[in-house]
Design a protein around this motif. Structure first.
Motif, mmCIF file in Angstrom:
data_model
loop_
_atom_site.group_PDB
_atom_site.id
_atom_site.type_symbol
_atom_site.label_atom_id
_atom_site.label_comp_id
_atom_site.label_asym_id
_atom_site.label_seq_id
_atom_site.Cartn_x
_atom_site.Cartn_y
_atom_site.Cartn_z
ATOM 1 N N ASP A 106 0.846 -1.203 0.000
ATOM 2 C CA ASP A 106 0.000 0.000 0.000
ATOM 3 C C ASP A 106 0.873 1.242 0.000
ATOM 4 N N VAL A 107 1.909 1.191 0.824
ATOM 5 C CA VAL A 107 2.761 2.367 1.000
ATOM 6 C C VAL A 107 4.230 1.969 0.921
ATOM 7 N N LEU A 108 4.999 2.733 0.151
ATOM 8 C CA LEU A 108 6.450 2.567 0.150
ATOM 9 C C LEU A 108 7.014 3.746 0.943
ATOM 10 N N ALA A 109 7.522 3.451 2.149
ATOM 11 C CA ALA A 109 8.120 4.495 2.989
ATOM 12 C C ALA A 109 9.580 4.647 2.572
ATOM 13 N N VAL A 110 9.956 5.862 2.213
ATOM 14 C CA VAL A 110 11.320 6.086 1.709
ATOM 15 C C VAL A 110 12.001 7.145 2.565
ATOM 16 N N GLN A 111 13.232 6.877 2.958
ATOM 17 C CA GLN A 111 13.911 7.848 3.811
ATOM 18 C C GLN A 111 14.397 9.041 2.986
ATOM 19 N N SER A 112 14.089 10.245 3.468
ATOM 20 C CA SER A 112 14.562 11.458 2.797
ATOM 21 C C SER A 112 16.069 11.565 2.935
ATOM 22 N N THR A 113 16.685 12.217 1.952
ATOM 23 C CA THR A 113 18.130 12.481 2.022
ATOM 24 C C THR A 113 18.308 13.994 2.164
ATOM 25 N N GLY A 114 19.533 14.441 2.292
ATOM 26 C CA GLY A 114 19.803 15.868 2.207
ATOM 27 C C GLY A 114 19.600 16.319 0.768
ATOM 28 N N LYS A 115 19.652 17.636 0.545
ATOM 29 C CA LYS A 115 19.435 18.117 -0.826
ATOM 30 C C LYS A 115 20.730 18.605 -1.458
ATOM 31 N N THR A 116 21.842 18.024 -1.029
ATOM 32 C CA THR A 116 23.116 18.348 -1.687
ATOM 33 C C THR A 116 23.609 17.096 -2.402
ATOM 34 N N GLY A 117 24.550 17.309 -3.331
ATOM 35 C CA GLY A 117 25.119 16.182 -4.074
ATOM 36 C C GLY A 117 24.020 15.394 -4.764
ATOM 37 N N LEU A 118 24.173 14.080 -4.741
ATOM 38 C CA LEU A 118 23.196 13.201 -5.384
ATOM 39 C C LEU A 118 21.831 13.286 -4.697
ATOM 40 N N GLY A 119 21.834 13.719 -3.431
ATOM 41 C CA GLY A 119 20.595 13.848 -2.660
ATOM 42 C C GLY A 119 19.569 14.733 -3.350
ATOM 43 N N LEU A 120 20.030 15.763 -4.048
ATOM 44 C CA LEU A 120 19.107 16.677 -4.733
ATOM 45 C C LEU A 120 18.268 15.915 -5.768
ATOM 46 N N ALA A 121 18.912 15.038 -6.521
ATOM 47 C CA ALA A 121 18.195 14.260 -7.540
ATOM 48 C C ALA A 121 17.291 13.214 -6.884
ATOM 49 N N ILE A 122 17.786 12.564 -5.842
ATOM 50 C CA ILE A 122 16.975 11.530 -5.170
ATOM 51 C C ILE A 122 15.705 12.168 -4.598
ATOM 52 N N MET A 123 15.867 13.321 -3.930
ATOM 53 C CA MET A 123 14.708 13.991 -3.329
ATOM 54 C C MET A 123 13.728 14.481 -4.394
ATOM 55 N N ASP A 124 14.270 14.952 -5.514
ATOM 56 C CA ASP A 124 13.414 15.398 -6.620
ATOM 57 C C ASP A 124 12.513 14.244 -7.073
ATOM 58 N N ARG A 125 13.097 13.063 -7.286
ATOM 59 C CA ARG A 125 12.312 11.920 -7.776
ATOM 60 C C ARG A 125 11.335 11.431 -6.717
ATOM 61 N N ILE A 126 11.791 11.410 -5.453
ATOM 62 C CA ILE A 126 10.938 10.895 -4.380
ATOM 63 C C ILE A 126 9.727 11.803 -4.182
ATOM 64 N N THR A 127 9.945 13.131 -4.206
ATOM 65 C CA THR A 127 8.798 14.013 -3.980
ATOM 66 C C THR A 127 7.836 13.960 -5.164
ATOM 67 N N ARG A 128 8.366 13.857 -6.373
ATOM 68 C CA ARG A 128 7.456 13.748 -7.516
ATOM 69 C C ARG A 128 6.729 12.407 -7.504
ATOM 70 N N ALA A 129 7.440 11.339 -7.144
ATOM 71 C CA ALA A 129 6.803 10.012 -7.094
ATOM 72 C C ALA A 129 5.670 10.022 -6.070
ATOM 73 N N GLY A 130 5.865 10.800 -5.017
ATOM 74 C CA GLY A 130 4.830 10.901 -3.994
ATOM 75 C C GLY A 130 3.725 11.863 -4.375
ATOM 76 N N GLY A 131 3.857 12.456 -5.567
ATOM 77 C CA GLY A 131 2.828 13.378 -6.055
ATOM 78 C C GLY A 131 2.863 14.717 -5.351
ATOM 79 N N LYS A 132 3.996 15.011 -4.687
ATOM 80 C CA LYS A 132 4.064 16.236 -3.885
ATOM 81 C C LYS A 132 4.850 17.346 -4.584
ATOM 82 N N ALA A 133 5.148 17.206 -5.864
ATOM 83 C CA ALA A 133 5.884 18.289 -6.541
ATOM 84 C C ALA A 133 5.240 18.573 -7.880
#
Ligand code: TXA
Ligand code: MG
Length: 304
Positions: A277-304
């Protein structure tokens, strides 16, 4: 129309000058016509076929990062069909660093326009199995490769503005780019949507909820999901994963963001297979590769 592996994600390619093939790519993906495609090249001569002037600062980026996971946006040559660029006067170009992709483009002898090999709005395919799940019976052929080395789509930089601007974060980080030339961070959502039309559409979403949780929210967040009786998948960068029958699978990346990036989309496909039902994903920082990971995670969650 051929799906093929690259070092970022699998692509669905068509000859850039073949309008009917390009039309098929949009149709098969269900891709909105206002979202332009990236043109893939295997050598610098092919760049001249599609791009107008290439600024010296862009040449420095090319020297450092091509072939590789970096896409550069230039003014386009007239010969590039408007369909490919969604009517924009610019064209996005990338030289992939993957034996199969390079060979395919070299043997064809001309650039290949290719979006990611997934149905529009869904997670990109980073494995042969995912590409097959998305496109079997739709693409003419699916070339088999190993799982993509980076696992996230290329970094996109607009080279038609001064200073250059980041349009999509990816495996080449803003910090790495800025060591070579000045590249401004992404614009706010409203402005970015105008400049890179793809940004305004739904993206990367599996058919389960994707819930980003920070380290501080982690424990409480998981307990809440467990108490609500949810079937849960978990992607953890560092946080501990409790043992509980509600958690049907977990991936632990032991602090390695590159592994997180590499496995992100294949974990989305796994979450679907396991019917979570839910995929819980740990947030990363928004520097380095973290910026791209967070971008995809927030869009995947429909929050961007
Ligand atoms: O890693 C990648 O880039 C993969 C592999 C297959 O190379 N391709 C990929 O393509 O991610 P796609 O279609 O999923 O994403 C293309 C992105 C979209 O965000 C689109 O808006 C942007 O590139 N784009 C394409 N042409 C553009 C242009 N002329 N100006 C601004 N953005 C552009
Ligand atoms: Mg895509």
């Amino acid at each position: 129309m051929v799906a093929f592996p690259t070092e970022t994600v699998y692509g669905l390619g068509a000859r850039v000058f073949d309008e009917s093939a390009i039309r098929k790519v949009f149709k098969v993906k269900g891709r909105p016509g206002d979202n332009p495609l990236i043109v893939h090249i295997s050598d610098m001569k092919q760049l001249e076929l599609v791009a107008g002037s290439v600024p010296d600062r862009a040449k420095r980026l090319i020297k450092h990062f091509w072939p590789g996971p970096l896409t550069l946006v230039f003014h386009k040559k007239k010969s590039v069909p408007d369909l490919v660029t969604a009517g924009l006067p610019t064209v996005a170009v990338r030289m992939p660093n993957h034996a199969v992709a390079k060979r395919m483009i070299r043997l064809l002898g001309e650039p290949v326009a290719a979006p990611s090999a997934n149905i529009s709005g869904r997670p990109s395919a980073t494995t042969f199995e995912s590409a097959r799940q998305e496109l079997e019976g739709k693409a003419d052929m699916i070339l088999k490769g190993e799982p993509s080395r980076y696992g996230l789509e290329s970094t996109v930089v607009d080279c038609t503005v001064s200073p250059f601007r980041l349009l999509r974060p990816g495996s080449v980080t803003l910090e790495q780019l800025n060591k070579i030339v000045k590249v401004r961070p992404m614009a706010s959502k409203a402005k970015g949507a105008q400049k890179s039309p793809g940004l305004k559409h739904k993206h990367y979403q599996p058919n389960c909820e994707v819930l980003p949780l920070s380290g501080a929210e982690w424990k409480k967040g998981l307990i809440k999901l467990i108490k609500a009786g949810k079937k849960i998948g978990v992607l953890s960068l560092k946080a501990p994963v409790p043992k509980d029958p509600h958690i049907v699978f977990s991936e632990k990346f032991r602090g390695r963001e590159s592994q997180y990036a590499k496995k992100l989309y294949s974990s989305f496909y796994r979450a679907e297979k396991e019917h979570v039902d839910v995929l819980a994903v740990q947030s990363t920082g928004k520097t380095g590769l973290g910026l791209a990971i967070m971008d995809r995670i927030t869009r995947a969650g429909g929050k961007a």
